[in-house]
Scaffold this active site. Structure first.
Site, PDB file in Angstrom:
ATOM      1  N   SER A   1       1.593   2.715  -9.307  1.00 49.72           N
ATOM      2  CA  SER A   1       2.220   4.140  -8.562  1.00 49.72           C
ATOM      3  C   SER A   1       1.859   4.245  -7.107  1.00 49.72           C
ATOM      4  O   SER A   1       1.042   3.431  -6.662  1.00 49.72           O
ATOM      5  CB  SER A   1       1.597   5.187  -9.431  1.00 49.72           C
ATOM      6  OG  SER A   1       0.201   5.740  -8.789  1.00 49.72           O
ATOM      7  N   LYS A   2       2.358   5.401  -6.631  1.00 53.49           N
ATOM      8  CA  LYS A   2       2.282   5.544  -5.208  1.00 53.49           C
ATOM      9  C   LYS A   2       0.483   5.702  -4.688  1.00 53.49           C
ATOM     10  O   LYS A   2       0.265   5.541  -3.813  1.00 53.49           O
ATOM     11  CB  LYS A   2       2.816   6.868  -4.711  1.00 53.49           C
ATOM     12  CG  LYS A   2       4.236   6.770  -4.827  1.00 53.49           C
ATOM     13  CD  LYS A   2       5.320   7.646  -4.262  1.00 53.49           C
ATOM     14  CE  LYS A   2       6.547   7.607  -4.560  1.00 53.49           C
ATOM     15  NZ  LYS A   2       7.186   8.339  -5.765  1.00 53.49           N
ATOM     16  N   ARG A   3      -0.008   6.086  -5.702  1.00 54.57           N
ATOM     17  CA  ARG A   3      -1.519   6.197  -5.685  1.00 54.57           C
ATOM     18  C   ARG A   3      -2.026   4.954  -5.278  1.00 54.57           C
ATOM     19  O   ARG A   3      -3.227   5.050  -4.922  1.00 54.57           O
ATOM     20  CB  ARG A   3      -2.257   6.995  -6.759  1.00 54.57           C
ATOM     21  CG  ARG A   3      -1.955   8.456  -6.853  1.00 54.57           C
ATOM     22  CD  ARG A   3      -2.467   9.308  -8.045  1.00 54.57           C
ATOM     23  NE  ARG A   3      -1.874   8.845  -9.359  1.00 54.57           N
ATOM     24  CZ  ARG A   3      -0.907   9.472  -9.936  1.00 54.57           C
ATOM     25  NH1 ARG A   3      -0.508  10.293  -9.399  1.00 54.57           N
ATOM     26  NH2 ARG A   3      -0.279   8.742 -10.988  1.00 54.57           N
TER      27      ARG A   3
ATOM     28  N   GLY B   1      -1.336   2.896  -3.256  1.00 54.66           N
ATOM     29  CA  GLY B   1      -0.909   2.446  -1.797  1.00 54.66           C
ATOM     30  C   GLY B   1       0.381   1.871  -1.902  1.00 54.66           C
ATOM     31  O   GLY B   1       1.257   2.547  -2.257  1.00 54.66           O
TER      32      GLY B   1
END
Ligand code: GLU
Length: 522
Positions: free
Chosen positions: A279-281, A283
């Site tokens: 996910s965007k988490r 990076g």
């Protein structure tokens, strides 16, 4: 046994830039096509007008081109099955819908937002692949497929399927339009024969009747994909596992339209190192992010090829021709592929080793404006020298800019507190910096050897180790306590900037003198 030429497609929805999961799907299709001498078709599935943005389409083309995944047919390439943009293929979709209407396979649905079609709660980690355009057709959103497997759901029936004629006519007049819902016999089962996953059976009762055309006449993903795949003579559908739950619906549509379905292959999901959905988490999740971080397309392609496929031995660094030669869907595994960023960094470093310096320098020059907007020293020869000095120490070419930022700026720089503490506390520092300044100003040339001679000469003259001069010089020029060989660094920084930086440090040291003096033992 089919003997026709392999035709595969990559069908991104331009509701976002090209995600690494999407890039892996594109790559596996491309590899399969190239291995078999077949065609790789690009089709843009832009029917979700609400989320479509033209810059995403451009961004997807750009990312594919950067990865060198050239398409044989599609936007900008043309081909016998044009148009390759789904919104321009509506006439074909309407014809197929009319066929299903005539055959009594669909019914008009007037539900505004029936429970069966209501979007499920948003999940911002749902970005393993760009979302499809099918939120309200009961298609399984890639990001949600895992959380709620299709098999576990009992599909609620749509009341519109059993309306009396009079009621249907009343609603038609009142609403001015109806969606088309495909009727599914709840008693049967649908089996997907997947090359990678084997046979996967879905009880049709869990699928339920599903919308194929919205009330505005636009075909939804499952329907449009089937029509376009058939029309484009796609032989193999290779896509992410997230779409597996959409496949029984598509197979039912093939059957109803009396078309032969393509071979299905669902690629394993990509997880992060904690075995959670990427996910965007985590990076960087888009191909462009990796480009901007200075990864080489060749390294990224090699890395992506190993997300689910392997040559059957321990080979990891594989030139593209070798991957094309050996690629087989039969060797793709069904267990999750782990996106190991460390491995990508290692691979990139391996690819950097073989990269001609001028190519590496060109990459750095291209990255510089965005990575360091304040850069003033952007002359290509200068960039090449800096790249040559640092390339062995970095994992990505953006690191050249981060690590060597002091090379790309003019004038004095701010030393780190650690560097000042470590190398500029001695009371002799000011005097030594003045001596260095003079020696560098007077040096006959400014090559590495000239500088080395000047500094070593100073050390000898003062009867101290060269390090006593080297350390403060390093702090002045780089602002740091460590750097590559200082003589070469000084030569690349250049005389004018070196003198300005020494002056800057001298000024700073004189302004903090009382504090520095009190902190040093006399
Ligand atoms: N537009 C869909 C997506 O981007 C395509 C799925 C498919 O390959 O059928 O996920």
């Amino acid at each position: 046994m089919k003997t026709e030429r392999v035709r595969v497609r990559f069908a991104p929805s331009p509701t976002g830039f090209l995600h690494v999961g999407g890039a892996r799907t594109a790559l596996f299709n491309w590899l399969f096509a190239r291995h078999h001498g077949g065609a790789f078709v690009l089709r843009v599935e832009d029917t979700d007008a609400a989320r479509f943005r033209p810059e995403f389409t451009a961004g997807i083309y750009d990312a594919l081109r950067w990865l060198k995944l050239d398409w044989d047919e599609g936007p900008d390439a043309g081909g016998p099955h044009a148009p390759y943009v789904q919104s321009e293929r509506r006439a074909l979709h309407s014809q197929a819908a009319a066929k299903l209407v005539a055959d009594g396979r669909v019914y008009e649905c007037f539900c505004v937002k029936p429970a069966v079609e209501a979007p499920e709660p948003a999940d911002d980690s749902a970005d393993d692949e760009p979302d499809d355009d099918s939120r309200d057709d009961g298609a399984v959103d890639p990001g949600r497929a895992k959380a709620r497997p299709l098999q576990d759901r009992a599909a609620p029936a749509c009341p519109c399927g059993s309306l009396a004629d009079a009621e249907r006519e009343r609603l038609r007049a009142e609403r001015g339009g109806a969606a088309l819902r495909f009727r599914v016999d709840p008693a049967r089962a649908v089996t997907v024969n997947d090359i990678i996953r084997g046979d996967v059976t879905f009880p049709a009762g869990t699928i339920g009747d599903f919308v194929i055309v919205k009330s505005d006449g636009v075909a939804l993903y499952n329907f449009a994909a089937v029509i376009d795949d058939h029309a484009m003579e796609i032989t193999h559908v290779i896509r992410g596992e997230e779409h597996l739950a959409n496949t029984p619906k598509q197979l039912l549509l093939y059957e109803a339209l009396r078309w032969e379905p393509p071979v299905m292959a669902h690629l394993p999901i990509i997880l992060n190192e904690q075995r959670r959905k990427l996910s965007k988490r985590d990076g960087a999740t888009f191909v462009n992010d990796y480009r901007e971080l200075g990864y080489l397309p060749e390294a990224l392609v090699n890395f992506l090829a190993l997300l689910g496929w392997s040559p059957g031995d321990n080979r990891e660094i594989m030139p593209l021709e070798e991957i094309v030669r050996e690629f087989a869907l039969a060797d793709v595994v069904k267990h999750p592929a782990i996106f190991d960023l460390n491995k990508l960094g290692w691979m990139n470093k391996e690819y950097l080793k073989d990269l001609p310096l001028h190519v590496a320098a060109d990459h750095v020059a291209a990255l510089l404006p965005k990575r360091m907007p304040s850069a003033t020293r952007t002359d290509p020869k200068h960039i090449a020298r800096v790249t040559g000095l640092l390339v062995d120490r970095v994992r990505t070419l953006a690191d050249v800019i981060d690590l060597g930022a002091y090379f790309f700026a003019d004038g004095p720089i701010d030393p780190t507190p650690e560097a000042l503490e470590k190398h500029c506390k001695a009371p002799e520092t000011v005097e030594r910096l003045r001596a260095i300044r003079e020696a560098l100003a007077d040096a006959p040339g400014f090559g590495e050897a000239d500088i080395e001679a000047a500094i070593r000469g100073l050390a000898e003259k003062h009867g101290v180790k060269a390090a006593s001069f080297i350390h403060p010089l390093r702090v002045a020029l780089t602002g740091q306590a460590v750097s590559p060989g200082i003589f070469e660094v000084t030569s690349i920084v250049g005389r004018e900037t070196s003198l300005a930086r020494i002056d800057g440090l001298l000024e700073r040291l004189s302004s903090v003198k009382p504090a520095a003096a009190s902190g040093t033992s006399a």
